[in-house]
Scaffold this motif. Structure first.
Motif, mmCIF file in Angstrom:
data_model
loop_
_atom_site.group_PDB
_atom_site.id
_atom_site.type_symbol
_atom_site.label_atom_id
_atom_site.label_comp_id
_atom_site.label_asym_id
_atom_site.label_seq_id
_atom_site.Cartn_x
_atom_site.Cartn_y
_atom_site.Cartn_z
ATOM 1 N N THR A 198 100.959 67.984 68.646
ATOM 2 C CA THR A 198 102.302 68.538 68.781
ATOM 3 C C THR A 198 103.076 68.402 67.472
ATOM 4 O O THR A 198 103.829 69.313 67.086
ATOM 5 N N ALA A 199 102.887 67.282 66.776
ATOM 6 C CA ALA A 199 103.577 67.077 65.509
ATOM 7 C C ALA A 199 103.177 68.146 64.490
ATOM 8 O O ALA A 199 104.029 68.677 63.760
ATOM 9 N N LEU A 200 101.887 68.476 64.438
ATOM 10 C CA LEU A 200 101.427 69.531 63.527
ATOM 11 C C LEU A 200 102.055 70.877 63.884
ATOM 12 O O LEU A 200 102.509 71.622 63.008
ATOM 13 N N MET A 201 102.063 71.195 65.173
ATOM 14 C CA MET A 201 102.593 72.478 65.608
ATOM 15 C C MET A 201 104.102 72.557 65.391
ATOM 16 O O MET A 201 104.630 73.595 64.976
ATOM 17 N N THR A 202 104.805 71.471 65.640
ATOM 18 C CA THR A 202 106.258 71.458 65.469
ATOM 19 C C THR A 202 106.635 71.677 64.012
ATOM 20 O O THR A 202 107.580 72.420 63.700
ATOM 21 N N ARG A 203 105.896 71.046 63.091
ATOM 22 C CA ARG A 203 106.170 71.247 61.662
ATOM 23 C C ARG A 203 106.001 72.719 61.280
ATOM 24 O O ARG A 203 106.810 73.276 60.538
ATOM 25 N N ALA A 204 104.937 73.334 61.790
ATOM 26 C CA ALA A 204 104.689 74.740 61.467
ATOM 27 C C ALA A 204 105.756 75.644 62.086
ATOM 28 O O ALA A 204 106.180 76.637 61.484
#
Length: 204
Positions: free
Chosen positions: A126-132
């Motif tokens: 989720t952290a990766l997706m939120t940054r993107a």
């Protein structure tokens, strides 16, 4: 009790060999074959894993933890969508498509170790997706469940298709999927973004 170094290495070899064998032959692969690939005797395998179910459980936990570590390692990459792309291809290398169907039939949903591994994976992904998404690179109508469904489906060999050599199709189809995740979105998705909790409900 902490395992001795040699016992710990044997256990790791068995888990890695079981992962490879399960991907190639399915969850019913003979345990003799797993022991042979690991370079240990049958007695050593059974000393570490009392039955097939426990071995499968440990294989899946190991895969989830490795995928989580990959996501965490990419968390500070300067290109958020590039980090997400690398994560997807790295997760595909872990053979999640071949392992997930087996996992859903084997795991106890109340297993605290499984719950912790799942939560860690969801948090890191989720952290990766939120940054993107915050960078305006990833469409906003998707969530970690959508990513995992596609990743699982696109890396799973088709029935009757040899798993060997299937990777060349996986790479192409994952890239097509990733292109569809880019913002701005070119379509409107039906329903709502899927979470890992939503996926759990599908197996009840």
């Amino acid at each position: 009790m902490r395992l001795r170094a040699d016992a710990s290495r044997n256990r790791e070899r068995i888990v890695n060999a079981a992962c490879e064998a399960i991907v190639e032959y399915g969850p019913d692969v003979p345990l003799d074959e797993v022991a042979r690939r690991a370079g240990v005797g049958n007695a050593t395998l059974y000393r570490h894993f009392s039955d097939r179910g426990e071995l499968i459980r440990q294989v899946a936990l190991a895969v989830m933890r490795r995928i989580t570590q990959r996501a965490e390692a990419l968390a500070e990459e300067p290109d958020p969508f590039g980090a997400l792309e690398r994560f997807v291809f790295q997760a595909a290398e872990e053979r999640v498509g071949a392992l997930c169907p087996m996992v859903s039939d084997t795991f106890d949903g109340h297993d605290p170790e499984v719950a912790q591994a799942t939560e860690s994976l969801q948090r890191a992904t989720t952290a990766l997706m939120t940054r993107a998404q915050d960078a305006g690179q990833l469409r906003t109508d998707v969530a970690v469940g959508d990513l995992m469904v596609a990743l699982t489906q696109l890396t799973r060999p088709l029935p009757g298709v040899c798993a060997i050599g299937f990777d060349r199709f996986v790479q192409r189809h994952l890239q097509l999927f990733l292109d569809g995740l880019r913002a701005p979105a070119r379509s409107t998705l039906e329903g709502t973004a899927a979470t890992l909790e939503d996926l759990k409900g599908c197996h009840k």
